[in-house]
Structure formats: C-alpha cells, structure tokens
Motif scaffolding. Structure first.
Motif, mmCIF file in Angstrom:
data_model
loop_
_atom_site.group_PDB
_atom_site.id
_atom_site.type_symbol
_atom_site.label_atom_id
_atom_site.label_comp_id
_atom_site.label_asym_id
_atom_site.label_seq_id
_atom_site.Cartn_x
_atom_site.Cartn_y
_atom_site.Cartn_z
ATOM 1 N N UNK A 571 0.903 -1.437 0.097
ATOM 2 C CA UNK A 571 0.400 0.271 0.058
ATOM 3 C C UNK A 571 0.811 1.563 0.223
ATOM 4 N N UNK A 572 2.222 0.920 0.802
ATOM 5 C CA UNK A 572 3.352 2.584 1.020
ATOM 6 C C UNK A 572 3.779 2.556 -0.360
ATOM 7 N N UNK A 573 3.946 1.426 -1.151
ATOM 8 C CA UNK A 573 4.748 1.513 -2.386
ATOM 9 C C UNK A 573 4.002 2.286 -3.231
ATOM 10 N N UNK A 574 2.321 1.952 -3.325
ATOM 11 C CA UNK A 574 1.322 2.048 -4.721
ATOM 12 C C UNK A 574 1.240 3.295 -4.354
ATOM 13 N N UNK A 575 0.597 4.166 -2.886
ATOM 14 C CA UNK A 575 0.319 5.257 -2.935
ATOM 15 C C UNK A 575 1.815 6.501 -2.704
ATOM 16 N N UNK A 576 2.302 5.855 -1.918
ATOM 17 C CA UNK A 576 3.977 6.748 -1.990
ATOM 18 C C UNK A 576 5.165 6.770 -2.821
ATOM 19 N N UNK A 577 5.066 5.354 -3.276
ATOM 20 C CA UNK A 577 6.218 4.603 -3.569
ATOM 21 C C UNK A 577 7.150 3.811 -3.168
ATOM 22 N N UNK A 578 8.287 3.236 -3.430
ATOM 23 C CA UNK A 578 8.997 1.917 -2.960
ATOM 24 C C UNK A 578 9.891 2.576 -1.748
ATOM 25 N N UNK A 579 10.520 3.867 -2.436
ATOM 26 C CA UNK A 579 11.132 4.288 -1.854
ATOM 27 C C UNK A 579 10.744 4.329 -0.041
ATOM 28 N N UNK A 580 9.466 4.699 0.204
ATOM 29 C CA UNK A 580 8.742 4.911 1.351
ATOM 30 C C UNK A 580 9.257 3.736 2.339
ATOM 31 N N UNK A 581 9.340 2.468 1.324
ATOM 32 C CA UNK A 581 8.169 0.448 2.108
ATOM 33 C C UNK A 581 8.972 0.940 3.515
ATOM 34 N N UNK A 582 8.731 0.173 4.632
ATOM 35 C CA UNK A 582 9.076 0.086 5.774
ATOM 36 C C UNK A 582 10.584 -0.564 5.629
ATOM 37 N N UNK A 583 10.802 -0.763 6.470
ATOM 38 C CA UNK A 583 12.159 -2.067 6.826
ATOM 39 C C UNK A 583 11.623 -2.966 7.653
ATOM 40 N N UNK A 584 11.375 -2.016 8.891
ATOM 41 C CA UNK A 584 10.439 -2.846 10.211
ATOM 42 C C UNK A 584 9.365 -2.797 10.518
ATOM 43 N N UNK A 585 8.670 -3.609 10.720
ATOM 44 C CA UNK A 585 6.374 -2.986 11.288
ATOM 45 C C UNK A 585 6.617 -4.116 12.139
ATOM 46 N N UNK A 586 6.461 -3.872 13.789
ATOM 47 C CA UNK A 586 6.133 -3.926 14.532
ATOM 48 C C UNK A 586 4.476 -4.183 15.029
#
Length: 636
Positions: A571-586
C-alpha cells in the motif's frame, strides 16, 4: 465589508490581502471596533526579530475579563456562558449564565486577594474539567495574577517542575476527579508534588468527589466556605496590553518544559477573531470544544475566545468512551451542539467502534466540525464527514501551536473549499513561508519545506518564562527574521498548506526527504490497521530506514502477520513509492501518547534505534506501561 466576520471566499481574499499589505491598520480596526479598552494604544506594533521582542497595542489598558464577561451583562446577562456537562450522565448539567459567571468570578477573585494574591503573582491551577477551572482562570485575570494551568493528569513530579519554574504562590486543586469509571486522587498528587516546592503559601481545595483527604494545617483551605463569605463584586485590575496573562508549559522534545508566556491584549484580540471566523459562530449557537483547559486549545477555544464573543461554551468533564462510545454524540443531541471541535485521536478511536453508537443519536444540530492537535488522516476525515457531519458540515482542520496562541492556518467554513489532510489557507494577518535547509524562502506552489511565519501576529507567545535565550534559540535562530514552527509543510498547486509533521519527523532515506504523516496515512487506509506511527532509525546503506509501529483492529489480529506486513508495504509503495516502504514493522497494542493525544515519537525513535539508555520522563504519558511492551517486542 466586515473585517471581523468573513463569510465567503472572495471576501476572504480581499480581507487577507488587506491584512498582509498593512497589518497594523488591519488589526487596529478590529481592536477598535470589537473590544472594550480603558485607554487606547499609542502604537499598534513594534517588533525586533533579533532580540526577539514583540509588542502589540502598546500603551493600551484593559482587563480581559471585562471583555469576556462584564460587557455582555446588559444584552446577554441571562444567556448561558458555560454549559457544564459532568462525567456521569446521571448528574445534571449546569447552565452558568453570564450574570452568574460575573458573580462567581468576582467571589473567586476576592478569595485570591484575601489569600495574598496580587497582580503579577503566579497561581498554579491543577483542576479537573469542572466550572471552577474556568472560573479560576478568569478570577486570576480579573486581579492581574498570572495563571499557570497544569493538566490534571500530570504526575506530581511534572506538577512540581512547573510550580518551581515559575515560583507559584498558590495551587488551586480539588479533592479528586472523575475520569470515566475511575476516580483520581488529585489532592494526593498535589501533596506529593509540594514536598519539593518552597514557593507555595496556600492551597485551595474544591470538593468534587467527596473523598477523605489530608488537609495541611495553615496551608490547605476548602474553597467553598471561603467563597460563601466573599463579596460578589470585584473591580477589575487595569492591565497594560503587554502584561502577562498566563504561562502554559509545553514539553520540549528535549530538556525541561517550556513556560510559554502569553500577554493580554494581542491574545484577546486574536483568539476572539479566530473563534468567530473559524467556527462561524452565531448568537444562539452552542459551541463545544472537547479539549481540556490544561492545553492551549482549552485556554483559547473553551474560555477566552468564546466568552469574548458572548458565546455559550460547553465544558465536558468526562471521556468519549464512558459510559459507552456514544457519549460525545449523546451530548451533541442533548444540548443541540452546533460547532464541535475535537482531536483526530478521538475521531480515530470512535471510528473503530460500532456505528450504532453514532446512529442512535440525532446530530442534525451540527453546523461546523473541527479538528486540532495533529493533521487528520484521510480515512478519519471521511469517517467524520460522512458519519458525524452527514456530508453537510464543513470540517476545519486547524493548524496552530501553544506558542502561536491561536489558530494560524485553517479553512473558514463556507469560504474555503476543504481538501482532506490539508489545513488549507492562512488566516488573515498570518504570513507563512516555506524555507529550504540553506535558509532561503521557497517561492511558488507544489513545493515543500520548513514552515515559518515571517511577520508577527497578535497572539504569539512573547517569551519563555525566565529563559528568553531559550525562546530565541528555539524559535528565532534557525531562520533570520522568521518564527520557525518546527513543522514541515507542503504547498500545493493552489497554495493550500498541508502540515507534514514535525521536522524531526521528516526522515531522509537514501537522500529522499520523507514526511512520516503521508506514510502513516497510507498505512491507516489498510482495512486491518487502526493506527500507526513511523520513525527513522540509522541504516548502514540508506543512512536512515523506516520503522513502523502498527496497531491492528480486532479483525487484523487473527491475520498472518507476515502477509499483513507485505500488504502494508504494498500500500505504501502504491500510494507514495517504493522508497517509502518500511524496513521493519512491529505490531503493538498501543503507542506512547501524551495526555493531549500526541504520539511521543522521540521514545519510538530511541527504541527503533536500539538506544534505550535514556528515554526521559515517561511518567507524564497517558499510558507509560506501553513503553515496556514495545521494548520487549522490538524487531532487532
């Protein structure tokens, strides 16, 4: 054309142009036409960004309580000024008229004087949201004492720090407070705090929960017997325009809290003007701001702004979830509330609940909805619009700060077309600028930068109590001849502003400046997500990488977590771009929040960065226990 009450977009642009072309004559006209002065000013404005020093309506004399109470008595004496709605819906609401408010403020002011409080003395107010809280503020202002309200959810340590910083002579508190189904021992907290406060001479105690408390001989006094003996009139102390009205502490992201000092005349003029316009207040409206008076929102938009306009202002003691999640909507229906002003945190929390809580109440009285405290995310905006406003109420997403005293950027209902997540346009007299890192102003539209204000406005804080150098360093040293807000913002193609979060919430990943707010918006669109917070942490390749803390709705808690992580990043990749993807999700059950609902990202950044040696004071958090849970489950 009235400069004081803007009713459509063309009028806004006319007024705005006039206000920035000649700010002095613009504010002079408003001050002259709408307020009561004992002496007119000699000079509308003098300022120096280097010192920094700002003086509005210099030489003028007034008392703010005459403007908030006395001048309404002839025409509105029997009108409800404060409508008190108690924590327990079974307890009767109180309607305090302007006549009664006048009497009660005078009695309280006389009690303060009898206890040795005089002009310039500091009085700490540590009370729940009961009428005595508003009355205490006004009583201090009546006699020229400087009030310092401390939110009655703060710890004894936080209370003592604030009392000692401004050497308060008195504390006004209560035996305790109600918060939903719980009671809180406020007097016990005060007693603990005062062990390290030498300046306090007396403590006045309101009886609210009828608990058995310790009363220290000679220091502590029950308030009601003193009020019963007090005279019902009190001549107002004549104040100079620049005399301090109050100190309000805002916690710095580092170091001790900052005691922001607000002065009398400019603050009065600006809060009254912005209240009238942002909420489009009309004579018979019932206005409700759900904030606590312990915050600037309560000072400006529960007490001073509404009362200066002769409004009826609702004071609510309770919480949105007690006795159930329909409480807000039940109050709106019961009192036929017309303007409703709350925090995105509350909207998100209520949006998670069953819609039956909303739908069983008649909300047709509502005309304007507002949000304050942080930018509202798109999903919450639409929920608010559709379910509370029934797509029929303009939403004002207001941006401002403790330091600014009043709302700075906001739609004006029926004038400014709203766009979700945008605070839209500056109010008259407010001159925003976006600055780059080299300190140059970024002109034009479709740009983003650091948000500054390049011309003084009447309600700006004048200093930090006892530390003018810190005031200069914090707000006036980053950019020359500018007030630096600490926030990042973008300006779109039509000149609308969107606040992208604190500049320290802008993370540079692989050379890209990423505001965390838009990423959080994207995550919060996921049907399984209730709320999220993003921070940066050091990364050997990217410089910084993004760490996400995500609270799931109940429906998401049974899902496969690895799949959820992939979906969120998609969803982040689609809305903002792959650069904004999270490395870690807790995934976590909660986020550390201040009592006003702000997420303490400083703590989250330290945990994500594996630097938990000094998390600072977490006792003032709404939910200090969540910090340990997050630390236990951190992704290494």
């Amino acid at each position: 054309m009235s400069n004081y009450h803007i009713k459509h977009l063309e009028e806004y642009f006319q007024v705005y142009r006039k206000s920035v072309r000649n700010p002095e004559s613009y504010w002079e006209e408003i001050a002259e036409e709408h307020f009561l002065w004992h002496k007119r000013w000699d000079n509308v404005l003098s300022y120096d960004f280097d010192k920094p020093e700002f003086k509005w309506f210099e030489g003028a004399q007034l008392n703010i309580t005459e403007n908030c109470i006395d001048r309404h008595l002839r025409t509105r004496g029997d009108k409800t000024a404060i409508l008190f709605e108690p924590n327990d819906p079974k307890e009767k609401a109180q309607h305090i008229t302007y006549n009664e408010l006048h009497k009660r403020v005078a009695q309280m002011a006389n009690v303060l004087k009898a206890k040795g409080i005089k002009k310039g003395d500091r009085v700490c107010i540590y009370l729940p949201m009961i009428p005595e809280l508003a009355i205490s503020l006004l009583a201090c202002a009546r006699i020229g004492a400087i009030h310092s309200v401390v939110f009655a959810g703060f710890s004894s340590k936080a209370l003592a720090t604030r009392i000692n910083d401004s050497s308060c002579k008195m504390v006004i508190t209560s035996d305790g407070s109600y918060r939903g189904s719980k009671t809180i021992d406020l007097k016990g907290i005060v007693d603990e705090g005062l062990k390290s406060c030498e300046s306090i001479e007396s403590v006045l105690v309101v009886k609210r929960i009828n608990s058995d408390i310790h009363m220290e001989e000679g220091r502590d006094h029950w308030l009601q017997p003193l009020l019963d003996e007090a005279e019902e009139t009190c001549a107002p102390e004549i104040m100079n325009a620049e005399d301090p009205l109050f100190i309000l502490y805002t916690s710095g992201s580092t170091g001790t809290p900052k005691g922001m000092v607000h002065t009398t005349a400019g603050y009065m003029v600006y809060t009254a003007f912005t209240f009238k316009n942002v909420f489009q207040y009309r004579e018979d409206d019932i206005y409700w701001c759900t904030a606590d008076i312990g915050w600037i929102t309560g000072h400006s938009y529960i007490v001073y702004g509404p009362l200066a306009n002769g409004a009826t202002t609702v004071m609510f003691e309770g919480v949105p979830s007690y006795p159930d999640h329909a409480r807000f909507w039940e109050i709106v229906e019961k009192h036929k509330v017309t303007q409703f002003y709350t925090a995105p945190t509350a909207i998100r929390a209520l949006g998670k609940e069953n819609l039956d809580f909303v739908e069983k109440h008649d909300l047709s009285s509502l005309k304007v909805l507002g949000t304050v405290g942080e930018p509202i995310n798109e999903e919450a905006w639409h929920w608010y619009d559709e379910n509370i406003g029934k797509r029929n109420c303009p939403i004002v997403d207001t941006w401002w700060q403790t330091e600014t005293g009043g709302i700075m950027i906001s739609p004006i209902p029926y004038s400014t077309p709203a766009i979700p997540t945008f605070a839209t346009l500056p109010l008259p007299g407010i001159q925003p600028a976006l600055m780059d890192e080299e300190g140059k102003e970024i002109k034009g539209n479709q740009v983003d930068g650091r948000l500054c204000i390049k011309f003084p406005w009447p309600s700006m804080a004048r200093t930090i109590w006892g530390n003018h150098q810190r005031y200069k360093d914090t707000y006036f040293s980053a950019f020359k001849n500018m007030y630096f807000t600490g926030d990042g913002a973008l300006r779109d193609s039509v000149g609308y502003y969107r606040i992208t979060g604190r500049v320290d919430d802008v993370v540079i990943v692989s050379g890209h400046n990423l505001g965390t707010a838009p990423i959080e918006d994207a995550i919060n669109e996921h049907p399984a997500v209730a709320e999220s917070a993003i921070v940066g942490y050091p990364h050997e390749v990217k410089g910084n990488a993004l760490y996400g803390y995500v609270i799931l709705k109940e429906t998401g808690e049974t899902r496969n977590q690895d799949n959820l992580r992939k979906e969120i990043n998609q969803m982040i990749s689609d809305r903002i771009g792959p650069i904004a993807k999270l490395n870690k999700i807790q995934f976590t059950s909660g986020l550390p929040k201040t009592r006003s609902g702000k997420i303490m990202r400083r703590i989250l950044r330290k945990i994500a960065s594996n630097d938990t040696s000094n998390l600072g004071d977490t006792s003032t958090l709404l939910n200090p226990e969540i910090v340990q849970e997050i630390m236990d489950n951190v992704i290494k």
